[in-house]
Design a protein around this motif. Structure first.
Motif, PDB file in Angstrom:
ATOM      1  N   TRP A  34      -3.261   3.968   3.783  1.00 60.79           N
ATOM      2  CA  TRP A  34      -3.794   4.666   2.609  1.00 60.79           C
ATOM      3  C   TRP A  34      -2.666   5.365   1.870  1.00 60.79           C
ATOM      4  CZ3 TRP A  34      -8.772   5.558   0.485  1.00 60.79           C
ATOM      5  CH2 TRP A  34      -9.750   4.715   1.023  1.00 60.79           C
ATOM      6  N   ARG A  35      -2.755   5.334   0.565  1.00 58.51           N
ATOM      7  CA  ARG A  35      -1.679   5.844  -0.280  1.00 58.51           C
ATOM      8  C   ARG A  35      -1.366   7.310  -0.018  1.00 58.51           C
ATOM      9  NH1 ARG A  35      -1.647   5.199  -6.316  1.00 58.51           N
ATOM     10  NH2 ARG A  35       0.566   5.556  -5.906  1.00 58.51           N
ATOM     11  N   GLU A  36      -2.406   8.113   0.080  1.00 59.33           N
ATOM     12  CA  GLU A  36      -2.192   9.554   0.194  1.00 59.33           C
ATOM     13  C   GLU A  36      -1.398   9.883   1.461  1.00 59.33           C
ATOM     14  OE1 GLU A  36      -5.858  11.615  -0.037  1.00 59.33           O
ATOM     15  OE2 GLU A  36      -4.926  13.596  -0.304  1.00 59.33           O
ATOM     16  N   GLU A  37      -1.846   9.309   2.578  1.00 59.24           N
ATOM     17  CA  GLU A  37      -1.188   9.588   3.853  1.00 59.24           C
ATOM     18  C   GLU A  37       0.241   9.037   3.853  1.00 59.24           C
ATOM     19  OE1 GLU A  37      -4.358   8.904   3.555  1.00 59.24           O
ATOM     20  OE2 GLU A  37      -5.355  10.457   4.731  1.00 59.24           O
ATOM     21  N   VAL A  38       0.407   7.856   3.287  1.00 60.58           N
ATOM     22  CA  VAL A  38       1.734   7.241   3.249  1.00 60.58           C
ATOM     23  C   VAL A  38       2.679   8.062   2.366  1.00 60.58           C
ATOM     24  CG1 VAL A  38       3.006   5.244   2.340  1.00 60.58           C
ATOM     25  CG2 VAL A  38       1.004   4.888   3.806  1.00 60.58           C
ATOM     26  N   SER A  39       2.173   8.509   1.223  1.00 63.19           N
ATOM     27  CA  SER A  39       3.021   9.291   0.312  1.00 63.19           C
ATOM     28  C   SER A  39       3.443  10.596   0.960  1.00 63.19           C
ATOM     29  CB  SER A  39       2.259   9.578  -0.993  1.00 63.19           C
ATOM     30  OG  SER A  39       1.950   8.366  -1.644  1.00 63.19           O
ATOM     31  N   GLU A  40       2.519  11.197   1.687  1.00 58.29           N
ATOM     32  CA  GLU A  40       2.821  12.457   2.352  1.00 58.29           C
ATOM     33  C   GLU A  40       3.920  12.264   3.408  1.00 58.29           C
ATOM     34  OE1 GLU A  40      -0.021  15.201   4.944  1.00 58.29           O
ATOM     35  OE2 GLU A  40      -0.844  14.745   2.943  1.00 58.29           O
ATOM     36  N   TYR A  41       3.841  11.163   4.103  1.00 58.00           N
ATOM     37  CA  TYR A  41       4.821  10.856   5.154  1.00 58.00           C
ATOM     38  C   TYR A  41       6.157  10.411   4.551  1.00 58.00           C
ATOM     39  CZ  TYR A  41       6.565   8.866   9.571  1.00 58.00           C
ATOM     40  OH  TYR A  41       7.298   8.584  10.697  1.00 58.00           O
ATOM     41  N   GLY A  42       6.080   9.839   3.363  1.00 60.11           N
ATOM     42  CA  GLY A  42       7.260   9.222   2.725  1.00 60.11           C
ATOM     43  C   GLY A  42       7.118   7.707   2.782  1.00 60.11           C
TER      44      GLY A  42
END
Lengths: 267, 267
Positions: A34-42
């Motif tokens: 999911w985009r949100e989780e991936v973006s948060e992680y980098g």
């Protein structure tokens, strides 16, 4: 079909590095992100993490929400992110009615045009846009694409390699036309993603987080798996469940149940 | 179309005698009744009350729930009650999946057979069985008949005078096939009841009581009214809204808003 894939939404509270380690430990070969989780992680860091773990990324959720003013830029970013993660599938949740609008035909037309505008970007990035029909209870506020036939009609003007559809049991199980629709998706080579979740009641307020792990509800999972297999679909099968009670449990336990539900469905 | 009818469910807490007086006071000519409330008041007494007030009873809700073991006797009682109240329309909410079942095709077949078994009783009583497709979010626990086409297919084997369908905007608005379905209902002479309620979000837990008065939500009411009028439908138009907040308000206020919503739809 190639095997089981854990969609990250099923174990939403499992941090990405633990989730990847848990998948490897359980012998899982693939996951949906999911985009949100991936973006948060980098995004780059996430891409490296899953690549080094040898995992296939079966999809990225989600693009879409085409009623928002910034839909074009936002979806271009989603396409880039999918490419960075090494997945060939970007799931589109197309968005509901614009604020105050009752023009559902107009909203659906706009979605078709928006997808058309994104096709060159998607092709350039090697990412397929996967239109997901959502359950009709999400029609006004989340996705006016409510049936598999609608999704296939929206995809029809564009090359099958660029635009496909998602079959999610939770959203489609009630539809007596879905079996013909799955066969049509196969004939038209549109089947981009197959996701399992079960229908359980009572629905919670807001209805978003009311899904069950496969096998816990009303959906005939085996019938879906059979119909999808008959099309020649050779992708992974994601388990994607949104449920607060499931999220509160340890990720590894949920993963084990998701695998068991998948195995019962495809057996 | 003949005019406005207040479905009793819209003002659920308004006692029947006050409701009837309120309708007369507001110049309303018709109302739809519910079995539970009528039985509590006394069926014969309720029949006399509405008759003496000069009101037409446009429908009785509801028969159906065919997955229950006593469906035959219960529906015969519902037919008798409809006849006693002087209405020609018994609305059928057909029931969900039997406990533990995932056989949705089987459940739908059973409904068709059950309706067939009731046709002679309905004909003898001069009551038409009106199959109501409910929103797909009710498919597992309340009604496996989820689209207008399914309802028309179930009705098809039986005489149109004995078995019709209900068009309720709340349940059908999301369906791009509904416009063809309404025209088909007209051609096949199946249109037994037309009900207005609006789609509002967020849905409450359990989703049953989330409906809006006409004009407050996402449904294009005028398009529905136009499509139904085009079929030549000459019945009353019921406003039927299930909503705790609406129920908490004075009946006369809700009635006035329901009439205004109806008028905006049919104008």
């Amino acid at each position: 079909m190639r095997g089981f894939s854990l969609n990250q939404a099923t174990t939403k509270r499992w941090p990405l590095d633990e989730l990847v380690a848990g998948c490897v430990e359980a012998g899982v070969e693939a996951l949906g992100l999911w985009r949100e989780e991936v973006s948060e992680y980098g995004t780059e860091k996430a891409a490296a993490l899953v690549r080094e773990a040898g995992l296939t990324v079966t999809s990225l959720c989600r693009g879409g929400f085409f009623q928002q003013p910034d839909w074009y830029d936002e979806n271009r970013r989603a396409i880039d992110q999918a490419a960075t993660l090494g997945t060939d599938t970007l799931v589109l949740v197309s968005g509901g009615l614009p604020d105050g609008s009752r023009d559902i035909d107009g909203a659906r037309r706009h979605i078709g045009e928006a997808i058309g505008a994104l096709v060159p970007d998607a092709q350039a990035a090697g990412v397929r846009l996967a239109i997901e029909p959502l359950h009709p209870m999400f029609c006004s506020d989340r996705c006016v694409v409510a049936t598999l036939d609608q999704a296939l009609d929206l995809a029809a003007p564009y090359p099958a390699a660029a635009v496909g559809v998602v079959i999610d049991t939770y959203h489609l199980w009630w539809d007596d036309k879905v079996w013909d629709g799955i066969a049509r998706a196969g004939r038209e080579d549109r089947l981009a993603s197959f996701q399992l979740a079960d229908w359980i009641t009572p629905l919670p307020a807001g209805v978003l987080l009311g899904r069950g792990l496969p096998g816990t509800g009303s959906v005939d999972m085996r019938r879906f798996a059979h119909a999808v297999r008959e099309t020649g679909f050779d992708g992974f099968v994601e388990v994607e469940v949104f449920n607060e009670e499931v999220w509160a449990r340890p990720g590894a336990d949920v993963l084990a149940e998701a695998i068991a539900g998948y195995e019962a469905a495809v057996a």
